[in-house]
Design an enzyme around this catalytic site. Structure first.
Site, mmCIF file in Angstrom:
data_model
loop_
_atom_site.group_PDB
_atom_site.id
_atom_site.type_symbol
_atom_site.label_atom_id
_atom_site.label_comp_id
_atom_site.label_asym_id
_atom_site.label_seq_id
_atom_site.Cartn_x
_atom_site.Cartn_y
_atom_site.Cartn_z
ATOM 1 C CG ASP A 18 4.454 5.997 -5.350
ATOM 2 O OD1 ASP A 18 4.290 6.442 -6.498
ATOM 3 O OD2 ASP A 18 5.580 5.769 -4.875
HETATM 4 C C1 BGC Z 1 7.358 6.644 -7.567
HETATM 5 C C2 BGC Z 1 7.030 8.051 -7.123
HETATM 6 C C3 BGC Z 1 6.595 8.893 -8.280
HETATM 7 C C4 BGC Z 1 5.447 8.207 -8.995
HETATM 8 C C5 BGC Z 1 4.905 8.987 -10.166
HETATM 9 C C6 BGC Z 1 6.292 6.046 -8.460
HETATM 10 O O1 BGC Z 1 6.736 4.869 -9.034
HETATM 11 O O2 BGC Z 1 7.544 5.835 -6.426
HETATM 12 O O3 BGC Z 1 8.132 8.616 -6.471
HETATM 13 O O4 BGC Z 1 6.239 10.172 -7.846
HETATM 14 O O5 BGC Z 1 5.879 6.949 -9.454
HETATM 15 O O6 BGC Z 1 5.771 8.990 -11.229
#
Ligand code: BGC
Length: 747
Positions: A271
């Site tokens: 993530d």
């Molecule tokens: C979130 C994810 C997301 C990623 C990219 C993160 O803050 O937890 O769900 O896919 O950002 O935007």
């Protein structure tokens, strides 16, 4: 046979292509493939990628996310293909969560449809649109089970049930990926957030998770596994700590479980800056946490550039091996290969597709249909709804005239300025048949600072600085001469979603005061409830005659709400999560264990029983609950046998009758209970459901099949087994109101 042979040949072809390519790659180029950066269009953290162009040319970037349009993507792809030494194409990701430009209901809303065909279709349309705009990888589906509606990301998941969520996970993956990942209209799915992100303590985002393996395997892991078994090409690590080791550095999770036990062969991406965040988790400096993540089995590093900056040094110092780096690099290249990017790096850069395949009439019509089917009718006293299309309606509330809030959270590519508000949508549908008088009634929240936090990312709801009394007076005036009042209240879209946890999950107090004033007019009041999570609606349920929970329905919310309020669509949504009476009951979920001192059925307080002094144990609305304009009667539950032999099956049949005067759809639900086990078992578990259309007055015999497989669970040794003995089976309109029968699984 033939298809296995072809699959084998294809995989040999891929291996030999990648072997050849990797034999030409320098260490730096291999590490470069592991680097995923943002294209700068939307970010969810404070770190933003820099120097992207130079890095692409030097082979230091493997993929970009949050960049769109064929023109921009072609330009970036050109840098990689034409200006980097080996010309390895980039992969382009995006959070295409519930639609791309045509937005569908937020996932918890989509889950409320219990309609697996529709679920798949929404993912297919999202894939068509996103790929037309240059994207080939989506960070979806999110399948984190949650039992804590304080957690803001409840909105992004499928609720509390592993069975329902697993079914949805499969449809989403199939919808995105289709039969051919290399086609130019399919996206690679990324299952997230692995794992247990929805079990964050106290519902506070990013917080610690500590859970027994038994609970994990039975209750939280099944949807991830289902998505992987359905062929999901990638998986995302979660931010949280799991039993002492954060997911992103958790070797047991990423390698032992994911790859060895489950046989996952795709790519693991972190993530957003999750590797860097291991420093704050207290696992060491950037070099150390990057090495830990790589060794745990994590392939691609999102935004943080921990891999880019430290892996070479770690290799020299023997902290990671060449094999670790090669494994990760290979998996990233394989993902690109499977998408067909080596064959044609520009296959998603067709300007005509971008022009013709996005926000089409058909997509918008589907969005409207799905939205209406995601709404859950929570209460409808004296058939307050549906309205007839005549007379006057007063439309009141802070959610009534905001287009930007209709798509709901995590709709990063939505065109907020051109999304119709509820007011606009209702006008479009009703034309001059019904006069609509609008008034704001009250601000979203009393506290301007809270309101600012709750309306980020362009989802503004302008504040009105008049006094509360003035705003209410205006609303009451608007209701003069009206046949009914529609109160559009609840949460703004950013009151749920990432980093949007709440400790009080009712309708904000000022909105409740407005509702009280509206009720005093004596006119029928319908609460059209916007929310991204189960709310505590005890007061509303007692006082408001009709409540329609519309979650956030996406682009066509306004029209879809009109369709349901005025009876063109009969609501059929069912809750995928329990609605508690108050926050103190949380976690409250239907598939709970009993205790050694259970409360007697129908009782509230009994001394020395498992209960509370101040509230009973029952939810306000149980899992699977949702009303219709018509009524369904369940009769004559029968089983084909009372003894199920292993390898055999049992047919469960029930007669369901539409006893009302409207045609309607009903979600017929089947639950079981394993009465005696080697370990404690839940009091109910969903094991089947069917969404069926009934004409007014029609009766249908609805059939389910159960086999030994449906009775299996992970026992104390984590073996997946069914234990012979007695089972109860329940069929009904929700998890509470059921008919009961029983059978025995034979030895
Ligand atoms: C979130 C994810 C997301 C990623 C990219 C993160 O803050 O937890 O769900 O896919 O950002 O935007």
């Amino acid at each position: 046979m033939t298809s296995t042979v072809t699959a084998q040949q294809n995989s040999q072809k891929m291996d030999s292509f990648i072997n050849t390519l990797m034999s030409k790659m320098t260490l730096e180029e291999k590490i470069g493939q592991l680097n995923l950066v943002t294209g700068g269009e939307a970010t969810t953290g404070s770190t933003v990628s820099t120097g992207v162009e130079g890095k692409i040319k030097s082979g230091a970037i493997g993929g970009i996310f949050s960049m769109s349009t064929p023109q921009r993507i072609r330009a970036a792809q050109d840098l990689a293909v034409k200006q980097s030494r080996l010309g390895i194409p980039l992969i382009f990701g995006m959070d295409v969560i519930h639609g791309y430009k045509t937005i569908f209901p937020i996932p918890i809303g989509l889950a409320s449809s219990w309609d697996m065909n529709l679920v798949r279709q929404t993912a297919q349309i999202a894939a068509t649109e996103a790929t037309a705009d240059g994207i080939n990888w989506t960070f979806s589906p999110m399948v984190d089970i949650s039992r804590d509606p304080r957690w803001g990301r409840f909105s992004e998941g499928n609720g509390e049930d592993p069975y329902l969520s697993s079914k949805i996970a499969v449809e989403m993956v199939k919808g995105y990926q289709g039969n051919d990942l290399a086609a130019n209209n399919t996206l690679m799915a990324c299952v997230k957030h692995f794992a247990l992100y929805g079990a964050a303590e106290a519902g506070r985002d990013y917080n610690t998770t500590d859970m027994s393996l038994h609970r994990m395997y039975n209750e939280y892991l099944p949807p991830y596994k289902a998505a992987i078994d359905a062929g999901a090409g990638s998986i995302m690590t979660s931010f949280n700590d799991i039993n002492g080791v954060p997911a992103t550095a958790n070797k047991w999770l990423m390698t032992d479980l994911l790859r060895q036990q489950w046989g996952f062969q795709g790519m693991v991406v972190t993530d957003y800056t999750a590797i860097n965040e291991l420093i704050d988790h207290g696992l060491g400096d950037l070099q150390r946490v990057s090495a830990l993540s790589l060794k745990a089995g994590v392939d691609m590093d999102m935004v943080g550039e921990g891999y880019l900056g430290t892996l070479k040094k770690s290799l020299e110092e023997g902290k990671v091996s060449q094999a670790d780096i090669d494994r990760a690099c290979r998996l990233v290249l394989e993902a690109k290969y499977k998408l067909g990017l080596f064959e044609n790096p520009y296959k998603y850069c067709d300007v005509n597709r971008a022009k013709n395949n996005i926000l089409t009439k058909a997509h918008l019509a589907k969005s409207r249909e799905v939205a209406a089917k995601s709404f859950v009718l929570l209460k409808n006293d004296k058939q307050t709804l549906p309205f007839t299309k005549k007379g006057k309606i007063a439309l009141v509330g802070p959610l009534a005239n905001t287009g930007a809030n209709m798509p709901g959270t995590w709709s990063v590519s939505a065109d907020l300025e051109h999304t119709p508000s509820l007011l606009q949508g209702m006008k479009d549908v009703l034309g001059n048949k019904v006069a609509i008088q609008y008034a704001l009634g009250t601000n979203l929240l009393d506290d301007p600072a809270y309101q600012e936090r709750a309306t980020m990312f362009g989802r503004t709801i302008p504040r009105d600085n008049r006094s509360e009394q003035e705003l209410i007076a205006e609303a009451i005036k608007a209701s003069e001469g009206a046949d009914a009042i529609v109160a559009a209240l609840g949460e703004s879209s950013e009151m749920s979603g990432e980093s949007s946890s709440r400790t009080e999950i009712g309708i904000p107090a000022n909105q409740q005061r407005l509702l009280q004033a509206l009720l005093k007019t004596g006119k029928p009041v319908v609460l059209v409830l916007f929310t991204g999570r189960p709310l505590t609606l005890t007061w509303e349920n007692e006082h408001v005659p009709a409540i329609l929970n519309v979650w956030f329905g996406g682009t066509e919310t306004g029209k879809a709400v009109a369709d349901v309020l005025f009876g063109d669509v009969n609501p059929s949504g069912k809750l995928p999560a329990t609605f508690p009476k108050n926050v103190g009951q949380i976690p409250l979920y239907y598939n709970a264990k009993t205790t050694g001192r259970p409360l007697e059925q129908g009782k509230w307080f009994q001394k020395f029983r498992s209960n509370y002094l101040d509230v009973d144990n029952d939810p306000l609305y149980p899992f699977g609950y949702g009303l219709s304009y018509t009524a369904f009667q369940y009769n004559n539950l029968r089983l084909s046998t009372s003894k199920l032999q292993k390898q055999d099956k049992i047919t469960v049949t029930v007669d369901v009758k539409n006893t009302g005067k409207y045609d309607g759809e009903e979600v017929v639900q089947l639950y079981i209970r394993d009465m005696v086990g080697s370990v404690t078992r839940p009091v109910k578990e969903l094991k089947g459901f069917q969404k069926i259309a009934f004409k007014a007055g029609e009766t249908k015999a609805v059939e389910f099949e159960l086999t030994e497989e449906d009775l299996k669970f992970y026992n104390e040794k984590l073996e997946f087994v069914a234990e012979p003995g007695e089972f109860e089976v329940y069929v009904g309109t929700n998890s509470r109101d059921v008919l009961t029968s029983k059978f025995e699984l034979q030895n």
